[in-house]
Write a protein that holds these residues in place. Structure first.
Motif, mmCIF file in Angstrom:
data_model
loop_
_atom_site.group_PDB
_atom_site.id
_atom_site.type_symbol
_atom_site.label_atom_id
_atom_site.label_comp_id
_atom_site.label_asym_id
_atom_site.label_seq_id
_atom_site.Cartn_x
_atom_site.Cartn_y
_atom_site.Cartn_z
ATOM 1 N N THR A 1 0.826 -1.204 0.000
ATOM 2 C CA THR A 1 0.000 0.000 0.000
ATOM 3 C C THR A 1 0.862 1.257 0.000
ATOM 4 O OG1 THR A 1 -1.718 -1.184 1.225
ATOM 5 C CG2 THR A 1 -1.842 1.222 1.214
ATOM 6 N N VAL A 2 1.899 1.263 0.808
ATOM 7 C CA VAL A 2 2.809 2.409 0.857
ATOM 8 C C VAL A 2 3.522 2.587 -0.482
ATOM 9 C CG1 VAL A 2 4.928 3.299 1.896
ATOM 10 C CG2 VAL A 2 3.148 2.316 3.349
ATOM 11 N N ALA A 3 3.955 1.464 -1.088
ATOM 12 C CA ALA A 3 4.664 1.530 -2.368
ATOM 13 C C ALA A 3 3.784 2.150 -3.452
ATOM 14 C CB ALA A 3 5.112 0.140 -2.789
ATOM 15 N N ILE A 4 2.508 1.732 -3.516
ATOM 16 C CA ILE A 4 1.594 2.270 -4.525
ATOM 17 C C ILE A 4 1.296 3.737 -4.248
ATOM 18 C CG2 ILE A 4 -0.695 2.070 -5.536
ATOM 19 C CD1 ILE A 4 1.290 -0.173 -6.247
ATOM 20 N N ALA A 5 1.142 4.097 -2.967
ATOM 21 C CA ALA A 5 0.893 5.497 -2.614
ATOM 22 C C ALA A 5 2.071 6.377 -3.019
ATOM 23 C CB ALA A 5 0.625 5.612 -1.110
ATOM 24 N N LEU A 6 3.291 5.882 -2.829
ATOM 25 C CA LEU A 6 4.478 6.649 -3.214
ATOM 26 C C LEU A 6 4.581 6.775 -4.729
ATOM 27 C CD1 LEU A 6 7.121 5.271 -0.678
ATOM 28 C CD2 LEU A 6 6.139 7.570 -0.753
ATOM 29 N N MET A 7 4.224 5.705 -5.458
ATOM 30 C CA MET A 7 4.215 5.778 -6.922
ATOM 31 C C MET A 7 3.291 6.891 -7.393
ATOM 32 S SD MET A 7 4.140 1.713 -7.927
ATOM 33 C CE MET A 7 3.856 2.025 -9.679
ATOM 34 N N CYS B 1 4.257 10.581 -9.025
ATOM 35 C CA CYS B 1 3.830 10.551 -10.439
ATOM 36 C C CYS B 1 4.776 9.668 -11.260
ATOM 37 C CB CYS B 1 3.797 11.964 -11.008
ATOM 38 S SG CYS B 1 2.630 13.059 -10.167
ATOM 39 N N LEU B 2 5.054 8.485 -10.749
ATOM 40 C CA LEU B 2 5.991 7.576 -11.401
ATOM 41 C C LEU B 2 5.463 7.139 -12.761
ATOM 42 C CD1 LEU B 2 8.683 6.005 -10.933
ATOM 43 C CD2 LEU B 2 7.271 4.093 -10.153
ATOM 44 N N SER B 3 6.280 7.292 -13.786
ATOM 45 C CA SER B 3 5.904 6.899 -15.138
ATOM 46 C C SER B 3 6.305 5.447 -15.399
ATOM 47 C CB SER B 3 6.597 7.799 -16.158
ATOM 48 O OG SER B 3 8.005 7.605 -16.099
ATOM 49 N N LYS B 4 5.805 4.894 -16.506
ATOM 50 C CA LYS B 4 6.211 3.541 -16.890
ATOM 51 C C LYS B 4 7.705 3.481 -17.150
ATOM 52 C CE LYS B 4 1.951 1.652 -18.869
ATOM 53 N NZ LYS B 4 1.324 1.064 -20.077
ATOM 54 N N GLU B 5 8.253 4.573 -17.718
ATOM 55 C CA GLU B 5 9.686 4.605 -18.001
ATOM 56 C C GLU B 5 10.493 4.580 -16.699
ATOM 57 O OE1 GLU B 5 7.385 5.720 -21.344
ATOM 58 O OE2 GLU B 5 7.406 6.636 -19.338
ATOM 59 N N GLY B 6 10.020 5.317 -15.704
ATOM 60 C CA GLY B 6 10.701 5.311 -14.415
ATOM 61 C C GLY B 6 10.593 3.966 -13.726
#
Length: 241
Positions: A72-78, A82-87
């Motif tokens: 849950t924390v990982a998805i919230a941080l993504m 604003c993590l992109s597919k490239e990132g």
């Protein structure tokens, strides 16, 4: 730092080393008033009534709760970053996901002498070596100008043999090939090729790669996309440098 008790000696010994690097420390524990809480900058308490283990000893419920919390924390941080597919791909370059997001079809396809090609007038039995030696599980049927006519798979071979028996010796590839195969172009992303191969109504193991004139230029296989090859690994290293 994840720990049910917060008193694990191995973790406590790591704290001074991590602190020396100026890193913010967060403890995630399930027992209040533990040693790790007193050493960390921030503490998260995940209460656990009891373990699923019949003896209430083996970490079962507590590990599941920690896993859910971590995801849950990982998805919230993504989302926050604003993590992109490239990132995302840059953080997972060697796995299936990273390769599919970084590479285009042209980076992972087989080409030229690696292609299992034949003409539609060739006898099926004369093309068995070509069918089995290139590791693609198929024949790519082309005309004299290298335009793609269709495909003939090892599955087609088994079905033809079962239906025709000794008559297979007189059949040509063109008579039994699939003249409407799924295809893809070289500049599409590898992940699109994977999705196209796995799409209903029935998955396929390969896609012929064609240009805008329907000229055959390569083939991409599901096995190659999932496992990669030395050429793909080299391209990956170059793209990450």
């Amino acid at each position: 730092m994840f720990s049910k008790s917060g008193n694990t000696e191995e973790l406590l010994r790591l704290v001074p080393c991590v602190k020396a690097k100026g890193v913010l420390l967060i403890s995630v524990t399930s027992v209040e008033g533990n040693a790790l809480m007193g050493l960390c900058d921030l503490n998260v308490h995940l209460p656990v009534e009891r373990e699923l283990c019949p003896f209430d000893l083996a970490p079962t419920t507590s590990t599941a709760i920690q896993m859910v919390f971590g995801c849950t924390v990982a998805i919230a941080l993504m989302d926050a970053k604003c993590l992109s597919k490239e990132g995302y791909a840059a953080n997972h370059p060697a796995g299936r996901i990273g390769k599919s997001l970084i590479f285009k079809v042209k980076d992972v396809m087989k080409k030229q002498e690696e292609l299992p090609v034949c003409k539609e007038g060739d006898l099926i039995m004369d093309q068995l070596v070509e069918l089995t030696s290139k590791g693609c599980g198929c024949l790519l049927v082309i005309d004299d100008d290298y335009h793609l006519i269709g495909t003939f798979t090892d599955g087609d071979l088994r079905r033809t043999l079962k239906a025709s028996k000794e008559g297979i010796f007189k059949l040509t590839v063109g008579e039994m090939c699939n003249r409407k195969p799924r295809t893809i172009t070289a500049n599409r992303m590898a992940v699109e090729a994977m999705q196209k191969m796995e799409a209903p109504p029935s998955p396929v193991q390969f896609l012929p790669v064609i240009d805008e004139d329907n000229t055959l230029i390569g083939i991409v296989t599901l096995h190659g996309l999932k496992l990669g090859d030395p050429q793909s690994e080299l391209l990956l290293l170059r793209s990450c440098m």
